[in-house]
Design an enzyme around this catalytic site. Structure first.
Site, PDB file in Angstrom:
ATOM      1  N   ARG A 146      87.465  24.709  27.707  1.00  0.00           N
ATOM      2  CA  ARG A 146      86.792  23.408  27.852  1.00  0.00           C
ATOM      3  C   ARG A 146      87.560  22.564  28.849  1.00  0.00           C
ATOM      4  O   ARG A 146      88.619  22.971  29.314  1.00  0.00           O
ATOM      5  CB  ARG A 146      86.671  22.714  26.504  1.00  0.00           C
ATOM      6  CG  ARG A 146      87.989  22.451  25.812  1.00  0.00           C
ATOM      7  CD  ARG A 146      87.765  21.706  24.511  1.00  0.00           C
ATOM      8  NE  ARG A 146      88.986  21.592  23.760  1.00  0.00           N
ATOM      9  CZ  ARG A 146      89.080  21.016  22.574  1.00  0.00           C
ATOM     10  NH1 ARG A 146      88.021  20.507  21.998  1.00  0.00           N
ATOM     11  NH2 ARG A 146      90.239  20.945  21.956  1.00  0.00           N
ATOM     12  N   ASN A 184      85.091  14.055  25.722  1.00  0.00           N
ATOM     13  CA  ASN A 184      86.037  14.304  24.634  1.00  0.00           C
ATOM     14  C   ASN A 184      87.449  14.310  25.194  1.00  0.00           C
ATOM     15  O   ASN A 184      87.785  15.154  26.032  1.00  0.00           O
ATOM     16  CB  ASN A 184      85.757  15.657  23.971  1.00  0.00           C
ATOM     17  CG  ASN A 184      86.557  15.802  22.691  1.00  0.00           C
ATOM     18  OD1 ASN A 184      86.269  15.139  21.693  1.00  0.00           O
ATOM     19  ND2 ASN A 184      87.580  16.637  22.714  1.00  0.00           N
ATOM     20  N   GLU A 185      88.214  13.348  24.782  1.00  0.00           N
ATOM     21  CA  GLU A 185      89.610  13.201  25.221  1.00  0.00           C
ATOM     22  C   GLU A 185      89.740  13.228  26.756  1.00  0.00           C
ATOM     23  O   GLU A 185      90.794  13.564  27.293  1.00  0.00           O
ATOM     24  CB  GLU A 185      90.504  14.263  24.566  1.00  0.00           C
ATOM     25  CG  GLU A 185      90.606  14.043  23.053  1.00  0.00           C
ATOM     26  CD  GLU A 185      91.471  15.057  22.305  1.00  0.00           C
ATOM     27  OE1 GLU A 185      91.707  16.150  22.843  1.00  0.00           O
ATOM     28  OE2 GLU A 185      91.892  14.744  21.178  1.00  0.00           O
ATOM     29  N   GLU A 336      89.186  11.048  14.989  1.00  0.00           N
ATOM     30  CA  GLU A 336      89.579  12.385  14.516  1.00  0.00           C
ATOM     31  C   GLU A 336      90.933  12.262  13.843  1.00  0.00           C
ATOM     32  O   GLU A 336      91.819  11.555  14.345  1.00  0.00           O
ATOM     33  CB  GLU A 336      89.765  13.362  15.684  1.00  0.00           C
ATOM     34  CG  GLU A 336      88.523  13.706  16.447  1.00  0.00           C
ATOM     35  CD  GLU A 336      88.801  14.746  17.538  1.00  0.00           C
ATOM     36  OE1 GLU A 336      89.764  15.519  17.432  1.00  0.00           O
ATOM     37  OE2 GLU A 336      88.032  14.752  18.513  1.00  0.00           O
ATOM     38  N   TRP A 344      97.169  24.240  16.608  1.00  0.00           N
ATOM     39  CA  TRP A 344      97.738  24.294  17.959  1.00  0.00           C
ATOM     40  C   TRP A 344      99.226  23.941  18.023  1.00  0.00           C
ATOM     41  O   TRP A 344      99.816  23.955  19.099  1.00  0.00           O
ATOM     42  CB  TRP A 344      96.961  23.336  18.880  1.00  0.00           C
ATOM     43  CG  TRP A 344      96.661  21.983  18.270  1.00  0.00           C
ATOM     44  CD1 TRP A 344      95.466  21.593  17.747  1.00  0.00           C
ATOM     45  CD2 TRP A 344      97.550  20.870  18.082  1.00  0.00           C
ATOM     46  NE1 TRP A 344      95.545  20.300  17.250  1.00  0.00           N
ATOM     47  CE2 TRP A 344      96.819  19.837  17.454  1.00  0.00           C
ATOM     48  CE3 TRP A 344      98.889  20.637  18.397  1.00  0.00           C
ATOM     49  CZ2 TRP A 344      97.378  18.595  17.113  1.00  0.00           C
ATOM     50  CZ3 TRP A 344      99.451  19.405  18.055  1.00  0.00           C
ATOM     51  CH2 TRP A 344      98.696  18.407  17.421  1.00  0.00           C
ATOM     52  N   GLU A 384      88.979  27.676  17.672  1.00  0.00           N
ATOM     53  CA  GLU A 384      89.588  26.875  16.603  1.00  0.00           C
ATOM     54  C   GLU A 384      89.244  27.400  15.205  1.00  0.00           C
ATOM     55  O   GLU A 384      89.196  26.635  14.243  1.00  0.00           O
ATOM     56  CB  GLU A 384      89.187  25.410  16.798  1.00  0.00           C
ATOM     57  CG  GLU A 384      89.760  24.871  18.087  1.00  0.00           C
ATOM     58  CD  GLU A 384      89.307  23.458  18.429  1.00  0.00           C
ATOM     59  OE1 GLU A 384      88.080  23.250  18.514  1.00  0.00           O
ATOM     60  OE2 GLU A 384      90.159  22.589  18.605  1.00  0.00           O
TER      61      GLU A 384
HETATM   62  C1  GLA Z   1      91.289  17.502  19.617  1.00  0.00           C
HETATM   63  C2  GLA Z   1      89.839  17.663  20.013  1.00  0.00           C
HETATM   64  C3  GLA Z   1      88.998  18.351  18.976  1.00  0.00           C
HETATM   65  C4  GLA Z   1      89.756  19.475  18.323  1.00  0.00           C
HETATM   66  C5  GLA Z   1      91.030  18.948  17.710  1.00  0.00           C
HETATM   67  C6  GLA Z   1      91.819  20.025  16.979  1.00  0.00           C
HETATM   68  O1  GLA Z   1      91.599  16.271  19.153  1.00  0.00           O
HETATM   69  O2  GLA Z   1      89.230  16.452  20.362  1.00  0.00           O
HETATM   70  O3  GLA Z   1      87.850  18.832  19.637  1.00  0.00           O
HETATM   71  O4  GLA Z   1      90.048  20.435  19.273  1.00  0.00           O
HETATM   72  O5  GLA Z   1      91.846  18.447  18.742  1.00  0.00           O
HETATM   73  O6  GLA Z   1      93.019  19.522  16.447  1.00  0.00           O
END
Ligand code: GLA
Length: 697
Positions: A146, A184-185, A336, A344, A384
């Protein structure tokens, strides 16, 4: 109320009580609507990140029933479902998502939709390879991970705009969709090192500097023959390069991700109801871009709070919450967080039983109005697979589900007390991305850790004041009794003026080591530190030293040691008072001033040039809060117990959490209502990870 009028209202009330109350505990602010609290929903929410596209539709309702039984009120969904929503170019399928959202609503769960641009589909990246990111070795990303899209690719942005627009057309008026998360992030701020990006960077520099002469002067390119005669000659910095160019690259990265975000905000705003919020999920101290800037156009900031290996460090985690609250100087969401373990970290140990509940309440105490667990249930395959979840691969709850359920029931039980409340602090710590980056580029000693130093100030000041804001140096400062800048390395004239204005009006400003060395181009100021503040301080830095070992220091705050860094100060006027001196050390520093203070106009400036041991830091913090008249927000507490305060709507709330290994007895300053137990009390017994929520009208 719009976000900006909310901030104005907040500054008004904070200002009003600070001026009126002096050293008193702040009055309870009366606020308008808080953007993080959704009209018609509980004031504080708990939820989860749910991926219906990974499961047969026949399963969805079972999941939602389990969520409802646990009092989960929010799902975030769709942020990785691009290939399901646009299975082929220009063909959209949102029916399934609409059914998932409706079914969630049937179970009293509202939805936050993520735009899926952190995971472009294979048809897109294979047909249009220019949408894939190129790394700094010149390799183009392949498919299957991603954040592989190129943030600067005009074509990729166009695809991002279209999918966001289509989603907003479909869901922008859906009453069960309360808001949006962009991307996302933000791709971990990764850039594409391709010609398109390089040209964009050159254009951005041209717009900023106007002439090459100007750029060459600001960056002192005569050094090492770096002079540019043509904008096209300017490289993307890879590895070490000119400090001016490197700092501008960081700003360009901020600009690029901010405009990438804006492209989607515009697409959504054009279609969606104004009541739907727009947020992004940030990552605490992640430093890929300037978070004050990128969060500016968002309704509020959110972050992803993960511990990884080990256990929660309440000081660091509290600091990261306060940092996120400071991005926009308002409440935030934890969109989150870790359900037990991640997948991870070096060791993916689980949080202890009760630890996640303590973390959830800590988030609320520091100004979060929502906590979401990532994720509901792991997909049966994909990267994941073995991350922590609430529901196992068989679709039944794992043990952690019960802890989430307990915490969510508690949120639901007391939510109304939190309506219209925010943390209010009289102490601000200044954190600047420019200064952070400038120090990272030229650390001078590998041991210099500006975030570690920020944490050391935070620990000591929060222990005493029990509430600290972390804000940009450019934030309005008038509401604070005390402002502390631990490593304000980049301190251009306009910023110095802003800080001086605060001091002139009676503020107490404390500067830490390495302050006031650079201008906005990351060039050395042509004067000694702290640059434009030297005259007001009545002292200057004679020399700075990276230390190989700790040296003694002593003075007003007692005797102890200084390590890692030493600014050797010199008082230049008689009323500049030396607070601390180095003892016998490298010869140069022996008996030289390590900290100086001076009353200036109605306020005071203090410079602490040394990195102090914990005991001296605590004594220095004691001196700072005394000089500035900051009272503790709550009162004395046993070791290991953290308190947070939220105020507003005529209420004062305290959240007490025991992080110690054994029980702690807490004597309250006066009887208060213990909300979770629904009783009045004067003392509390807190088990390890024990939480108490107190209402003090
Ligand atoms: C990040 C991502 C999520 C997921 C989490 C797993 O914060 O935004 O999509 O991958 O980590 O800890």
């Amino acid at each position: 109320m719009s976000t900006s009028s909310f901030s104005r209202a907040l500054s008004y009330f904070v200002l009003a009580f600070s001026v009126a109350a002096g050293a008193q505990t702040p009055a309870v602010p009366r606020l308008g609507a808080i953007p993080t609290q959704i009209p018609g929903q509980n004031a504080i929410l708990m939820g989860t990140d749910w991926y219906p596209e990974q499961w047969p539709e026949s399963r969805w309702e079972d999941d939602l029933r389990l969520m409802e039984a646990a009092d989960l009120k929010v799902v975030r969904l769709a942020e990785f479902a691009w290939s399901r929503m646009e299975p082929s170019e220009g063909h959209y399928d949102f029916d399934w998502l609409e059914r998932a959202i409706s079914l969630a609503a049937k179970h009293h769960i509202v939805s936050v939709i993520g735009t899926p641009t952190a995971g472009p589909p294979a048809w897109l990246t294979q047909k249009y390879p220019d949408t894939l990111r190129v790394d700094d070795n010149g390799r183009r990303a392949t498919h299957g991970n991603r954040a592989h899209g190129s943030v600067s690719s005009p074509r990729y942005r166009e695809f991002g705009r279209r999918i966001a627009e289509q989603m907003a057309i479909r869901f922008g008026h859906n009453p069960n969709v309360v808001g949006w998360q962009i991307d996302n992030e933000y791709g971990y701020a990764l850039m594409s090192y391709d010609d398109v990006t390089r040209r964009q960077f050159q254009d951005w520099l041209q717009a900023k500097y106007k002439t090459l002469d100007n750029l060459n002067t600001r960056w002192t390119t005569s050094y090492w023959s770096q002079t540019y005669d043509n904008w096209a000659e300017i490289p993307i910095p890879i590895g070490g390069n000119n400090p001016g160019l490197m700092l501008d690259w960081k700003r360009f990265v901020t600009y690029t991700w901010t405009s990438y975000q804006q492209n989607q905000i515009d697409a959504i705003r054009k279609q969606a109801d104004a009541r739907q919020f727009i947020t992004g999920n940030f990552m605490g101290f992640f430093d890929g871009f300037d978070h004050y800037q990128i969060t500016e156009p968002l309704t509020f900031a959110s972050w992803d709070d993960y511990v990884g290996s080990g256990h929660v460090d309440p000081v660091y985690n509290g600091l990261a919450h306060d940092l996120t609250r400071g991005f926009k100087r308002q409440n935030f969401w934890v969109i989150e967080t870790q359900p037990g373990a991640v997948n991870w970290a070096p060791v993916n140990n689980s949080l202890n039983r009760g630890e996640a509940r303590a973390m959830a309440w800590q988030a609320i105490g520091h100004g979060a109005d929502d906590v979401n667990y990532w994720q509901w249930r792991s997909a049966l395959n994909g990267q994941e697979e073995i991350h922590g979840v609430l529901v196992g691969p068989d679709g039944t709850p794992v043990p952690f589900y019960d802890e989430v359920s307990q915490t969510a029931h508690e949120f639901a039980q007391v939510e109304n007390s939190f309506r219209d409340t925010i943390p209010v602090s009289q102490v601000a710590l200044l954190y600047s991305y420019d200064s952070h980056w400038a120090i990272q580029f030229q650390k001078h000693t590998e041991k210099y850790d500006d975030i570690g130093l920020l944490k050391s100030y935070y620990r000591a000041l929060r222990h005493l004041s029990q509430s600290v804001d972390v804000v940009s140096p450019y934030a309005p400062l008038d509401s604070y009794q005390l402002v502390v800048a631990p490593s304000l390395n980049v301190l251009p004239q306009d910023l110095a003026e802003h800080l001086l204005e605060y001091v002139r009006n009676g503020g107490q400003l404390v500067l830490g080591p390495r302050s006031g060395m650079k201008d906005e181009f990351n060039a050395l100021l042509p004067q000694r530190q702290p640059g434009y503040l030297t005259d007001a301080l009545g002292a200057r830095v004679e020399q700075y030293y990276a230390l190989e070992k700790a040296f003694p220091v002593s003075g007003t705050w007692g005797t102890g040691s200084a390590s890692i860094w030493a600014d050797q100060l010199k008082a230049r006027v008689t009323d500049a008072e030396v607070l601390l001196k180095y003892g016998k050390s490298n010869g140069w520093l022996d008996e030289q001033p390590a900290a100086v203070t001076r009353a200036y106009a109605k306020g005071r400036i203090t410079y602490i040039g040394a990195i102090l041991d914990d005991k001296l830091m605590a004594a220095a913090a004691e001196w700072m809060v005394q000089k500035s008249g900051v009272p503790p927000g709550f009162g004395s507490l046993p070791e290991g117990v953290e308190v947070s305060r939220r105020m507003g709507g005529g209420k004062r709330l305290y959240i007490l959490i025991n992080y110690a290994q054994d029980s702690r007895r807490v004597a309250l300053p006066h009887p208060m209502k213990v909300l979770l137990e629904n009783k009045q009390a004067e003392t509390l017994e807190l088990a390890p990870y024990g939480v108490s929520v107190l209402l003090d009208k």
